[in-house]
Design an enzyme around this catalytic site. Structure first.
Site, PDB file in Angstrom:
ATOM      1  N   ARG A 196      -8.351-123.810 -32.863  1.00 36.38           N
ATOM      2  CA  ARG A 196      -8.876-123.560 -31.518  1.00 36.38           C
ATOM      3  C   ARG A 196     -10.280-122.980 -31.641  1.00 36.38           C
ATOM      4  O   ARG A 196     -10.537-122.147 -32.510  1.00 36.38           O
ATOM      5  CB  ARG A 196      -7.996-122.568 -30.756  1.00 36.38           C
ATOM      6  CG  ARG A 196      -6.613-123.070 -30.458  1.00 36.38           C
ATOM      7  CD  ARG A 196      -5.986-122.292 -29.321  1.00 36.38           C
ATOM      8  NE  ARG A 196      -6.592-122.640 -28.040  1.00 36.38           N
ATOM      9  CZ  ARG A 196      -6.278-123.729 -27.328  1.00 36.38           C
ATOM     10  NH1 ARG A 196      -5.352-124.566 -27.760  1.00 36.38           N
ATOM     11  NH2 ARG A 196      -6.874-123.966 -26.182  1.00 36.38           N
ATOM     12  N   CYS A 247     -13.634-127.907 -19.178  1.00 38.06           N
ATOM     13  CA  CYS A 247     -12.693-127.982 -20.298  1.00 38.06           C
ATOM     14  C   CYS A 247     -11.628-129.073 -20.116  1.00 38.06           C
ATOM     15  O   CYS A 247     -11.953-130.238 -20.248  1.00 38.06           O
ATOM     16  CB  CYS A 247     -12.093-126.591 -20.526  1.00 38.06           C
ATOM     17  SG  CYS A 247     -11.377-126.391 -22.157  1.00 38.06           S
ATOM     18  N   HIS A 280     -15.890-121.692 -19.637  1.00 34.09           N
ATOM     19  CA  HIS A 280     -15.125-120.934 -18.642  1.00 34.09           C
ATOM     20  C   HIS A 280     -15.894-119.642 -18.410  1.00 34.09           C
ATOM     21  O   HIS A 280     -17.006-119.466 -18.883  1.00 34.09           O
ATOM     22  CB  HIS A 280     -13.748-120.565 -19.206  1.00 34.09           C
ATOM     23  CG  HIS A 280     -12.840-121.715 -19.442  1.00 34.09           C
ATOM     24  ND1 HIS A 280     -12.116-122.323 -18.439  1.00 34.09           N
ATOM     25  CD2 HIS A 280     -12.476-122.345 -20.591  1.00 34.09           C
ATOM     26  CE1 HIS A 280     -11.358-123.272 -18.971  1.00 34.09           C
ATOM     27  NE2 HIS A 280     -11.563-123.316 -20.271  1.00 34.09           N
TER      28      HIS A 280
HETATM   29  N1  GLN Z   1      -5.878-128.240 -23.387  1.00 34.34           N
HETATM   30  C1  GLN Z   1      -7.218-128.407 -23.709  1.00 34.34           C
HETATM   31  C2  GLN Z   1      -7.624-127.922 -25.102  1.00 34.34           C
HETATM   32  O1  GLN Z   1      -7.107-126.940 -25.616  1.00 34.34           O
HETATM   33  C3  GLN Z   1      -8.060-127.760 -22.627  1.00 34.34           C
HETATM   34  C4  GLN Z   1      -8.045-126.253 -22.662  1.00 34.34           C
HETATM   35  C5  GLN Z   1      -8.850-125.627 -21.565  1.00 34.34           C
HETATM   36  O2  GLN Z   1      -9.015-126.194 -20.486  1.00 34.34           O
HETATM   37  N2  GLN Z   1      -9.290-124.393 -21.820  1.00 34.34           N
HETATM   38  O3  GLN Z   1      -8.453-128.551 -25.697  1.00 34.34           O
END
Ligand code: GLN
Length: 253
Positions: free
Chosen positions: A128, A94, A197
């Site tokens: 998101r 990520c 993840h």
């Molecule tokens: N900050 C980044 C995003 O939201 C990565 C998030 C993450 O590593 N889960 O895209």
């Protein structure tokens, strides 16, 4: 005795949703094969010679964590890239994946330079991508009957692959790099980027073993092999995650 050295990049700033479990999985699976492991945490400002690394790992992080380490990572970019050219194994998750591309433009418009291992760039969006994710990795030719990876994603950055950079897999359930095309993650030589993840490796033992075997072959020669271990629990967890992902909804917020 065989030994592999893992460099864990920025464990203090880049560790989301149990990403540290990837290190635990790698170490445990190596110990089960009597492979010795040296594990080095690399934080901002630490001296690190990437010639000694067999596997590097960088977890995910919020934009804040990425901002904190981007400059330090950029200083190491040339050295990391040169080792990756020579087959160094790397797993980046990520926020880590985003910074192994060319840049990450955050949703506030801030530009974070990446180290350009992947021919890819990431742009922050106002949504998101959250939820369980399943991807098809059958193109990867890993030595396993499992042809999927399961995980959990939560990111606002959308990653666009360019040039010859190939995705790690195709999204079956979830969003992946952009939520539009089916691409998930990226692969360049032995360097992998993914939004998964979970952490990703415990429920995907075939991916963990592929990383370990690639590192062993690089250090000890092509005839290196991995003893089979009992993965019945891991495989059951993998299958349960697929079943759960089919029933639980992924959401955009
Ligand atoms: N900050 C980044 C995003 O939201 C990565 C998030 C993450 O590593 N889960 O895209």
């Amino acid at each position: 005795m065989q030994k592999l050295t893992i460099f864990h990049l920025y464990p203090d700033a880049m560790n989301l949703y149990g990403d540290l479990g990837n290190i635990t999985t790698l170490v445990r699976r190596m110990h089960e094969r009597a492979i010795d492991v040296d594990l080095l945490d690399i934080k901002r400002g630490d001296k690190a010679d990437f010639k000694y690394a067999d596997i590097i790992f960088m977890g995910g992080g919020q934009d804040r964590g990425q901002k904190a380490i981007a400059e330090d990572l950029a200083k190491r970019g040339k050295e990391i890239k040169s080792e990756i050219e020579k087959g160094l194994v790397a797993l980046t998750i990520c926020g880590g994946f985003q910074l192994f591309g060319k840049y990450f433009k955050t949703s506030d418009g801030e530009m974070l330079e990446g180290i350009s291992v992947f021919d890819a760039y990431t742009v922050g969006s106002d949504k998101r991508c959250i939820g369980n994710i399943v991807i098809d990795v059958s193109t990867q030719k890993w030595n396993s009957p499992l042809k999927t990876l399961v995980g959990f994603e939560n990111h606002s950055g959308l990653t666009y692959l360019e040039g010859s950079t190939k995705p790690l897999g195709k999204v079956m359930i979830g969003y992946g790099n952009t939520g539009e095309k089916k691409d998930e993650g990226a692969v360049y030589k032995n360097c992998y980027g993914t939004y998964l993840h979970g952490p990703v490796l415990p429920k995907n033992p075939h991916f963990a073993d592929h990383l370990i075997l690639s590192a062993l072959k690089r250090r000890y020669g092509k005839s290196a092999s991995l003893k089979k271990i009992d993965d019945s629990l891991e495989i059951a967890a993998h299958k349960a995650a697929i079943t759960r992902s089919r029933t639980a909804k992924t959401v955009h917020i």
